[in-house]
Design a protein around this motif. Sequence first.
Motif, PDB file in Angstrom:
ATOM      1  N   LYS A  15       0.856  -1.204   0.000  1.00 61.57           N
ATOM      2  CA  LYS A  15       0.000   0.000   0.000  1.00 61.57           C
ATOM      3  C   LYS A  15       0.888   1.250   0.000  1.00 61.57           C
ATOM      4  O   LYS A  15       1.962   1.219  -0.590  1.00 61.57           O
ATOM      5  CB  LYS A  15      -0.978  -0.032   1.174  1.00 61.57           C
ATOM      6  CG  LYS A  15      -1.663  -1.393   1.278  1.00 61.57           C
ATOM      7  CD  LYS A  15      -2.784  -1.439   2.245  1.00 61.57           C
ATOM      8  CE  LYS A  15      -3.397  -2.826   2.213  1.00 61.57           C
ATOM      9  NZ  LYS A  15      -4.603  -2.939   3.005  1.00 61.57           N
ATOM     10  N   HIS A  99      -8.312  -3.291  -6.134  1.00 60.55           N
ATOM     11  CA  HIS A  99      -8.279  -3.387  -4.670  1.00 60.55           C
ATOM     12  C   HIS A  99      -9.406  -2.520  -4.096  1.00 60.55           C
ATOM     13  O   HIS A  99      -9.698  -1.459  -4.638  1.00 60.55           O
ATOM     14  CB  HIS A  99      -6.913  -2.921  -4.146  1.00 60.55           C
ATOM     15  CG  HIS A  99      -6.727  -3.242  -2.703  1.00 60.55           C
ATOM     16  ND1 HIS A  99      -7.315  -2.502  -1.707  1.00 60.55           N
ATOM     17  CD2 HIS A  99      -6.047  -4.243  -2.080  1.00 60.55           C
ATOM     18  CE1 HIS A  99      -6.992  -3.032  -0.534  1.00 60.55           C
ATOM     19  NE2 HIS A  99      -6.225  -4.092  -0.733  1.00 60.55           N
ATOM     20  N   GLU A 170     -10.863 -10.662  -1.055  1.00 59.16           N
ATOM     21  CA  GLU A 170     -10.536  -9.845   0.114  1.00 59.16           C
ATOM     22  C   GLU A 170     -11.797  -9.211   0.690  1.00 59.16           C
ATOM     23  O   GLU A 170     -12.233  -8.153   0.212  1.00 59.16           O
ATOM     24  CB  GLU A 170      -9.567  -8.728  -0.281  1.00 59.16           C
ATOM     25  CG  GLU A 170      -8.240  -9.228  -0.805  1.00 59.16           C
ATOM     26  CD  GLU A 170      -7.150  -8.200  -0.564  1.00 59.16           C
ATOM     27  OE1 GLU A 170      -6.168  -8.552   0.074  1.00 59.16           O
ATOM     28  OE2 GLU A 170      -7.297  -7.046  -0.998  1.00 59.16           O
ATOM     29  N   GLY A 176      -7.095  -4.897   7.023  1.00 59.30           N
ATOM     30  CA  GLY A 176      -6.477  -3.940   7.943  1.00 59.30           C
ATOM     31  C   GLY A 176      -7.196  -3.819   9.281  1.00 59.30           C
ATOM     32  O   GLY A 176      -6.929  -2.906  10.053  1.00 59.30           O
ATOM     33  N   SER A 216      -6.147  -9.288   6.752  1.00 62.93           N
ATOM     34  CA  SER A 216      -5.567  -9.599   8.065  1.00 62.93           C
ATOM     35  C   SER A 216      -4.940 -10.989   8.138  1.00 62.93           C
ATOM     36  O   SER A 216      -4.929 -11.617   9.196  1.00 62.93           O
ATOM     37  CB  SER A 216      -6.610  -9.417   9.181  1.00 62.93           C
ATOM     38  OG  SER A 216      -7.046  -8.070   9.221  1.00 62.93           O
ATOM     39  N   GLY A 237      -1.229  -7.508   3.501  1.00 64.41           N
ATOM     40  CA  GLY A 237      -0.942  -6.090   3.691  1.00 64.41           C
ATOM     41  C   GLY A 237      -0.020  -5.877   4.874  1.00 64.41           C
ATOM     42  O   GLY A 237       1.202  -6.015   4.778  1.00 64.41           O
ATOM     43  N   GLY A 238      -0.611  -5.568   6.020  1.00 63.24           N
ATOM     44  CA  GLY A 238       0.146  -5.213   7.221  1.00 63.24           C
ATOM     45  C   GLY A 238       1.313  -6.142   7.531  1.00 63.24           C
ATOM     46  O   GLY A 238       2.435  -5.677   7.760  1.00 63.24           O
TER      47      GLY A 238
HETATM   48  P1  PGA Z   1      -4.191  -6.532   5.405  1.00 56.72           P
HETATM   49  O1  PGA Z   1      -4.390  -6.030   3.890  1.00 56.72           O
HETATM   50  O2  PGA Z   1      -3.402  -7.812   5.335  1.00 56.72           O
HETATM   51  O3  PGA Z   1      -3.445  -5.424   6.089  1.00 56.72           O
HETATM   52  O4  PGA Z   1      -5.554  -6.760   5.966  1.00 56.72           O
HETATM   53  C1  PGA Z   1      -4.649  -6.930   2.861  1.00 56.72           C
HETATM   54  C2  PGA Z   1      -4.868  -6.175   1.572  1.00 56.72           C
HETATM   55  O5  PGA Z   1      -5.495  -5.113   1.593  1.00 56.72           O
HETATM   56  O6  PGA Z   1      -4.424  -6.622   0.497  1.00 56.72           O
END
Ligand code: PGA
Length: 257
Positions: A15, A99, A170, A176, A216, A237-238
């Motif tokens: 991101k 996304h 997703e 997130g 997540s 993501g994170g």
């Molecule tokens: P996240 O993000 O793992 O931080 O939840 C996933 C994504 O948006 O691709």
Amino acid sequence: MNRKYRRPLIAGNWKMNKTPSETRAYMTRLRELLPKGRGCDVAICLPAVCIPAAVRTLRETRVCIGAENCNANPAGAYTGEISASMLVDASCKYVILGHSERRAMGETDRDVRNKLQAVLDAGMTPIVCCGESLEQREVGVTEEWISMQLKYALQGLDDRSVRKLVIAYEPIWAIGTGRTATPEQAEAVCAHIRTLIRKLYDARTARATVILYGGSMNEKNARELLMQPDIDGGLIGGASLVPEKLIQIVETATAIE
Ligand code: PGA
């Protein structure tokens, strides 16, 4: 995952995080930690300005680099935009499309379809995202919504092109938030996606399509998600911002038979 038909993919999505200098430091560490085996594909999708630093630092490793977006047009008066051919020339292999964070900024299903064509034409692999809101899940329209997003995205594509795609499921409520879909919830939608592809195309195409779960996913919950038969990897993501965590997920995926 089902190794007989598909290669697992663990893909990071940074991101709007990290500078080019931070990218160099991260990739240097990632290189040190990277397991030798080739049990799963690894990709990191990052901000365009970080791509050169990532490519340089990861030279001669098996980690592929991806972008987080691209413009559907080949070139021209689109201030601030980046074309698929620019990304190819910068050594990108993957591009995330549709996304939910970009859809929230106004990206439409038609935009996703047009970008997908540009990415395929350029010889890269699109990672096409779909996912429902919490409200849609609670009302019970998750599968219809996902079908609609994917029917738009795949409109007019032949089976050979579809086999080149990666699809990422997703759920918006899991992105997130630390609130992961349960393995059963994630598997149900990923299985639905595969059934949809079988209906729109054929069994061979459905078997070959790589479907990721994102939302997540982390080093703690990855195993039970990746054990599901229709989840072929993760869009992370994170947890992908910390090399140790991403590598732990890669190791988890590699260890699943
Ligand atoms: P996240 O993000 O793992 O931080 O939840 C996933 C994504 O948006 O691709």
